[in-house]
Design an enzyme around this catalytic site. Structure first.
Site, short mmCIF file in Angstrom:
data_model
loop_
_atom_site.label_atom_id
_atom_site.label_comp_id
_atom_site.label_asym_id
_atom_site.label_seq_id
_atom_site.Cartn_x
_atom_site.Cartn_y
_atom_site.Cartn_z
CB SER A 66 -40.10 -31.06 -38.05
OG SER A 66 -39.75 -30.13 -37.06
CE1 TYR A 165 -43.72 -31.97 -33.95
CE2 TYR A 165 -42.48 -30.01 -33.33
CZ TYR A 165 -42.67 -31.10 -34.15
OH TYR A 165 -41.79 -31.34 -35.18
#
Length: 346
Positions: A66, A165
């Site tokens: 990420s 998220y």
């Protein structure tokens, strides 16, 4: 193993102390680069490949997960700076008919994870489910992953009201970059960030299953042991996490970003503004306060067989990037957090 110390003097806490912190991380292998002004420490721990005694290369490449999101977000913000799109554009403007309620979800809300869209990662199985191992060489499209996610209702009704998220947000941002520029997000990252910054160990591999050059081998659990998952099709992650990089390159990228070389000051400030009050995630950038009350900015990434962490102080004087290949005996997060804290607060 202590690998290199490049310095005009000795780092205040000494190389042995830094190495001890890296050795404490539960992992098959680990590599780190710590910067303190003009002083640089590079070290490794463990082995590059199970079943061998081969040391981890100090310039080893790895899947950065990420941390890709910070690269994607930087491209989006550059496009906003150029007037080619706005952060408050609705998703519907760029991807008509793709996202339910897309007229009420903005690009900004994708960037800061306040869209409420279901995370496509939660539609996938994980080890030890047998289906997981079929993912290794499978090619996924962003449209396919987005469709899987949007088959589920949003996790909350009002976009912008909460932080949740979701990797789906960054798949959509990848698609928006292509709509705005006519090039894939990978091509834009290569053109705008990788080449200009000289990130020679960094790539957006697309569907290529290989890690080129010297690299760490990564593993996932199976049948009570570990199997090699170094080769895998990173389209599984797409714009949410396909980046391959090195500790040196990530430190260079975050120094350029936080040093104001990549974005106008107003947009860098936006990047460091949380999406919800009291939050610690802005526009593709996260932060936390160390034990010595020094705030560090950066990101971390989980790419199944690899975990990476890259943080810098706001003035970029101190930086630390760590990559590990987990051995699945324990979560490495706490030990890496302690290492980062030690590197920043010495």
């Amino acid at each position: 193993m202590f690998v290199a110390l490049v310095t005009a003097g000795v780092m205040a806490m000494g190389p042995g102390v830094v190495q001890g912190g890296l050795d404490a991380v539960p992992a098959v292998g680990a590599v780190a680069e710590v910067r303190d002004g003009g002083r640089v420490w590079r070290g490794t721990s463990g082995v590059a490949e199970l079943g061998t005694s081969r040391a981890v290369p100090v310039a080893a490449r790895f899947r950065a997960g990420s941390i890709s999101k910070t690269f994607v977000a930087t491209v989006v913000l550059q496009l906003a700076a150029e007037g080619r799109m706005r952060l408050d554009d609705p998703v519907e403007r760029w991807l008509p008919g793709v996202v339910p309620n897309g007229e009420n979800i903005t690009v900004r809300q994708l960037l800061n994870h306040t869209s409420g869209l279901y995370d496509y990662k939660d539609t996938l199985v994980m080890p030890p489910n047998a289906e997981f191992y079929t993912y290794q060489y499978r090619t996924w499209t962003a449209a396919e992953q987005i469709q899987r996610a949007l088959a589920h209702p949003p996790v909350f009704d009002k976009p912008g009201s909460r932080y949740d998220y979701s990797n789906t947000n960054y798949l959509l941002l990848g698609e928006i970059i292509e709509k705005v520029t006519g090039q894939t997000y990978g091509e834009q990252i290569e053109r705008r960030l990788i080449r200009p910054l000289g990130l020679h160990g960094t790539s957006m591999p697309g569907t290529s299953t290989y890690i080129r050059g010297a690299h760490l081998h990564g593993y996932v659990p199976k049948d009570g042991g570990l199997i090699d998952f170094t080769e895998m099709n990173p389209s599984l992650f797409g714009a949410s996490g396909e980046l391959i990089s090195t500790t040196h390159d990530l430190n260079r990228f975050f120094a350029a970003l936080l040093g104001g070389r990549l974005l106008p000051a107003r947009l860098l400030d936006e990047m460091k503004t949380p999406g919800t009050e009291g939050g610690t995630y802005g526009l593709g950038l996260s932060w936390h306060d160390t034990s010595c009350k020094v705030r560090v900015y950066g990101n971390d990434g989980d790419a199944l067989a690899y975990q990476a962490y890259s943080y810098a102080t706001e003035d970029t004087r101190r930086q630390v990037t760590v990559a590990v290949t987990p051995d699945f005996t324990a979560n490495p997060d706490a030990a890496v957090d302690a290492f980062v804290d030690r590197a920043i607060c010495h």
